[in-house]
Design an enzyme around this catalytic site. Sequence first.
Site, PDB file in Angstrom:
ATOM      1  N   LYS A  22      26.849 -38.214  72.725  1.00  0.00           N
ATOM      2  CA  LYS A  22      26.525 -38.521  71.322  1.00  0.00           C
ATOM      3  C   LYS A  22      26.984 -37.373  70.423  1.00  0.00           C
ATOM      4  CE  LYS A  22      22.301 -37.585  69.539  1.00  0.00           C
ATOM      5  NZ  LYS A  22      22.382 -36.840  68.278  1.00  0.00           N
ATOM      6  N   ARG A 102      21.033 -36.164  60.441  1.00  0.00           N
ATOM      7  CA  ARG A 102      21.567 -34.921  59.896  1.00  0.00           C
ATOM      8  C   ARG A 102      23.087 -34.832  60.016  1.00  0.00           C
ATOM      9  NH1 ARG A 102      20.197 -29.610  58.496  1.00  0.00           N
ATOM     10  NH2 ARG A 102      21.684 -28.098  59.261  1.00  0.00           N
ATOM     11  N   CYS A 126      15.942 -35.313  62.965  1.00  0.00           N
ATOM     12  CA  CYS A 126      14.711 -35.038  63.702  1.00  0.00           C
ATOM     13  C   CYS A 126      13.864 -33.991  62.976  1.00  0.00           C
ATOM     14  CB  CYS A 126      15.042 -34.469  65.085  1.00  0.00           C
ATOM     15  SG  CYS A 126      15.463 -35.694  66.304  1.00  0.00           S
ATOM     16  N   ARG A 131      15.904 -26.736  59.259  1.00  0.00           N
ATOM     17  CA  ARG A 131      17.316 -27.098  59.342  1.00  0.00           C
ATOM     18  C   ARG A 131      18.028 -27.065  57.981  1.00  0.00           C
ATOM     19  NH1 ARG A 131      17.912 -31.944  63.654  1.00  0.00           N
ATOM     20  NH2 ARG A 131      19.711 -30.799  64.410  1.00  0.00           N
ATOM     21  N   PRO A 132      18.199 -25.888  57.419  1.00  0.00           N
ATOM     22  CA  PRO A 132      18.857 -25.762  56.115  1.00  0.00           C
ATOM     23  C   PRO A 132      20.373 -25.976  56.204  1.00  0.00           C
ATOM     24  CG  PRO A 132      18.295 -23.605  56.991  1.00  0.00           C
ATOM     25  CD  PRO A 132      17.800 -24.599  57.984  1.00  0.00           C
ATOM     26  N   ASP A 134      22.544 -23.747  54.387  1.00  0.00           N
ATOM     27  CA  ASP A 134      23.138 -22.562  53.759  1.00  0.00           C
ATOM     28  C   ASP A 134      24.464 -22.144  54.409  1.00  0.00           C
ATOM     29  OD1 ASP A 134      21.324 -22.091  55.907  1.00  0.00           O
ATOM     30  OD2 ASP A 134      21.455 -19.943  55.545  1.00  0.00           O
ATOM     31  N   SER A 174      25.960 -21.922  64.376  1.00  0.00           N
ATOM     32  CA  SER A 174      25.605 -23.303  64.028  1.00  0.00           C
ATOM     33  C   SER A 174      26.691 -24.244  64.526  1.00  0.00           C
ATOM     34  CB  SER A 174      25.459 -23.447  62.512  1.00  0.00           C
ATOM     35  OG  SER A 174      25.531 -24.818  62.146  1.00  0.00           O
ATOM     36  N   VAL A 175      26.265 -25.231  65.300  1.00  0.00           N
ATOM     37  CA  VAL A 175      27.210 -26.210  65.832  1.00  0.00           C
ATOM     38  C   VAL A 175      27.803 -27.022  64.678  1.00  0.00           C
ATOM     39  CG1 VAL A 175      27.453 -28.243  67.318  1.00  0.00           C
ATOM     40  CG2 VAL A 175      25.956 -26.354  68.008  1.00  0.00           C
ATOM     41  N   ILE A 339      16.021 -21.611  69.040  1.00  0.00           N
ATOM     42  CA  ILE A 339      16.934 -22.273  68.090  1.00  0.00           C
ATOM     43  C   ILE A 339      16.164 -22.956  66.962  1.00  0.00           C
ATOM     44  CG2 ILE A 339      18.865 -23.906  67.847  1.00  0.00           C
ATOM     45  CD1 ILE A 339      19.576 -21.745  69.833  1.00  0.00           C
ATOM     46  N   ARG A 409      18.178 -43.430  69.644  1.00  0.00           N
ATOM     47  CA  ARG A 409      19.174 -42.646  68.915  1.00  0.00           C
ATOM     48  C   ARG A 409      20.127 -41.952  69.891  1.00  0.00           C
ATOM     49  NH1 ARG A 409      16.955 -38.264  65.425  1.00  0.00           N
ATOM     50  NH2 ARG A 409      19.193 -38.005  65.256  1.00  0.00           N
TER      51      ARG A 409
HETATM   52  C1  UD1 Z   1      23.421 -29.688  66.872  1.00  0.00           C
HETATM   53  C2  UD1 Z   1      23.062 -30.855  67.745  1.00  0.00           C
HETATM   54  C3  UD1 Z   1      21.601 -30.797  68.164  1.00  0.00           C
HETATM   55  C4  UD1 Z   1      21.304 -29.449  68.815  1.00  0.00           C
HETATM   56  C5  UD1 Z   1      21.759 -28.303  67.917  1.00  0.00           C
HETATM   57  C6  UD1 Z   1      21.622 -26.934  68.572  1.00  0.00           C
HETATM   58  C7  UD1 Z   1      24.509 -32.670  67.032  1.00  0.00           C
HETATM   59  C8  UD1 Z   1      24.625 -33.999  66.385  1.00  0.00           C
HETATM   60  N1  UD1 Z   1      23.289 -32.093  67.037  1.00  0.00           N
HETATM   61  O1  UD1 Z   1      22.621 -29.801  65.698  1.00  0.00           O
HETATM   62  O2  UD1 Z   1      21.347 -31.848  69.089  1.00  0.00           O
HETATM   63  O3  UD1 Z   1      19.904 -29.327  69.034  1.00  0.00           O
HETATM   64  O4  UD1 Z   1      23.152 -28.471  67.560  1.00  0.00           O
HETATM   65  O5  UD1 Z   1      22.330 -26.900  69.765  1.00  0.00           O
HETATM   66  O6  UD1 Z   1      25.459 -32.137  67.561  1.00  0.00           O
HETATM   67  N2  UD1 Z   1      20.970 -23.500  60.567  1.00  0.00           N
HETATM   68  C9  UD1 Z   1      20.793 -22.765  59.415  1.00  0.00           C
HETATM   69  N3  UD1 Z   1      21.599 -23.037  58.338  1.00  0.00           N
HETATM   70  C10 UD1 Z   1      22.563 -24.009  58.393  1.00  0.00           C
HETATM   71  C11 UD1 Z   1      22.755 -24.725  59.584  1.00  0.00           C
HETATM   72  C12 UD1 Z   1      21.934 -24.449  60.657  1.00  0.00           C
HETATM   73  O7  UD1 Z   1      19.924 -21.889  59.353  1.00  0.00           O
HETATM   74  O8  UD1 Z   1      23.254 -24.189  57.384  1.00  0.00           O
HETATM   75  C13 UD1 Z   1      20.087 -23.213  61.729  1.00  0.00           C
HETATM   76  C14 UD1 Z   1      19.267 -24.418  62.168  1.00  0.00           C
HETATM   77  O9  UD1 Z   1      18.100 -24.566  61.375  1.00  0.00           O
HETATM   78  C15 UD1 Z   1      18.947 -24.042  63.591  1.00  0.00           C
HETATM   79  C16 UD1 Z   1      20.206 -23.309  64.044  1.00  0.00           C
HETATM   80  O10 UD1 Z   1      20.890 -22.931  62.836  1.00  0.00           O
HETATM   81  O11 UD1 Z   1      17.866 -23.156  63.632  1.00  0.00           O
HETATM   82  C17 UD1 Z   1      21.151 -24.119  64.892  1.00  0.00           C
HETATM   83  O12 UD1 Z   1      21.395 -25.349  64.251  1.00  0.00           O
HETATM   84  P1  UD1 Z   1      22.792 -26.117  64.391  1.00  0.00           P
HETATM   85  O13 UD1 Z   1      23.556 -25.523  65.526  1.00  0.00           O
HETATM   86  O14 UD1 Z   1      23.437 -26.161  63.061  1.00  0.00           O
HETATM   87  O15 UD1 Z   1      22.286 -27.557  64.786  1.00  0.00           O
HETATM   88  P2  UD1 Z   1      22.972 -28.938  64.415  1.00  0.00           P
HETATM   89  O16 UD1 Z   1      24.435 -28.768  64.322  1.00  0.00           O
HETATM   90  O17 UD1 Z   1      22.237 -29.569  63.303  1.00  0.00           O
END
Ligand code: UD1
Length: 430
Positions: A22, A102, A126, A131-132, A134, A174-175, A339, A409
């Site tokens: 997914k 998201r 979720c 989950r900001p 920024d 951040s992924v 995380i 999902r």
């Molecule tokens: C993706 C995955 C999710 C997984 C997560 C971490 C998908 C569709 N979802 O979510 O299943 O749990 O990676 O492996 O691929 N953050 C910030 N600012 C931002 C963006 C992120 O502070 O602008 C923080 C998030 O709150 C979190 C951390 O960075 O604490 C990691 O999040 P991120 O890797 O971005 O997760 P997703 O890409 O949303």
Amino acid sequence: MDRIRIIGGNELKGVIPISGAKNAALPLMIASLMTSDTLTLENVPHLADVEQLIRILGNHGVDISVNGRRERQDEGYSRTVHFTCRTIVDTTAPYELVSKMRASFWVIGPLLAREGHARVSLPGGCAIGTRPVDLFIEGLTALGATMEIDGGYINATAPKGGLIGARYTFPKVSVGATHVMLMAGALARGTTVIGNAAREPEVVDLANCLNAMGAKISGAGTSTITIEGVTSLSGARHRVLPDRIETGTYAMAVAMTGGDVTLEGTDAALLETALEAIRRSGAEITSTPTGIRVVRNGGVIKPVDIVTDPFPGFPTDLQAQFMALMTRSSGVSHITETIFENRFMHVQELARLGAKISLNGQTAKIEGVQRLRGAPVMATDLRASVSLVIAGLAAEGETMVSRVYHLDRGFERLEEKLNRCGAVVERVSD
Ligand code: UD1
């Protein structure tokens, strides 16, 4: 609303086909916005999140056709889907669509890169933490975009002539923000270098697909990714990589119930850290030519401590499932979540089955118990919900999991896959 009824106590034995990931399929589908040619994706899982993204892409002008019915019972279930976006008809991603998932926020990268502007609602998804966004704002600003927040939306505008390649280092991994920078940088003028990039296999999969479309991306899978911008991308055919979270989930289910299951169409290299933790708990895991085999014949489940981390660390998306496994261990284990700050909502539900878990900040202490007993429980998010299913499989008697829309999902044909291995799992519609 559907519920899932599980009668626990059976060992799992047989073969489970692993679906396309997914978390890889979603960004790959979004990449179809970057070309006027057809992007064909094979092995796309049939999931609620995929269907939701299909609706969102349709809104931007992507024409989508699906083919590929499975012919044999033992084949995977995922489909081949063709995405064609001749022109982008709308650069707004509205709240009603984006708030449900998201990842749909990520359309901001391609829309901005191809059209020079995008208006995208702030995301939902979720409820596992704040989950900001920024990092997306900072990264795209570094490429020259103007980013303004207005009434729950982000208005993003590229400079005249398009985004401009730049060097940007994420302060945090951040992924999603890495995916967006790959897509934005691919069509920017000049070179973009991303530091502290996510190294997840899904990032590598997106980079491979973009390169097949004509992008020039190197270093994906390491923490520094270099992108030489190109003026346009073409179509391509790409196979979505196997779902490492689904793989780990079923491996943990077998480690908990006991039995012997081959997970077909997956690759141990995608989740070595998690497999090592399962091995330390007492299960045997071996690679086969087409997947992996998980065996646990009797013997206790040993306590194992884990800490979640970005790839190649232990994935946060397997934390809840591993906690379910540890509830039956022969001692005390600790699980630390680094995380997401609110990813322990499964704890109180596992407790309803008889688990002994206490929380101290971001660390859970799990005292293994001899047996779990079935109970009604409530799914709170995608991965937490499947941890309750795993625990239910190992519990005595009946477990009824409500709010299973969370499961739909991210887990394709969960009941069917488990029942084929001897479990008793049934969907009950109210
Ligand atoms: C993706 C995955 C999710 C997984 C997560 C971490 C998908 C569709 N979802 O979510 O299943 O749990 O990676 O492996 O691929 N953050 C910030 N600012 C931002 C963006 C992120 O502070 O602008 C923080 C998030 O709150 C979190 C951390 O960075 O604490 C990691 O999040 P991120 O890797 O971005 O997760 P997703 O890409 O949303």
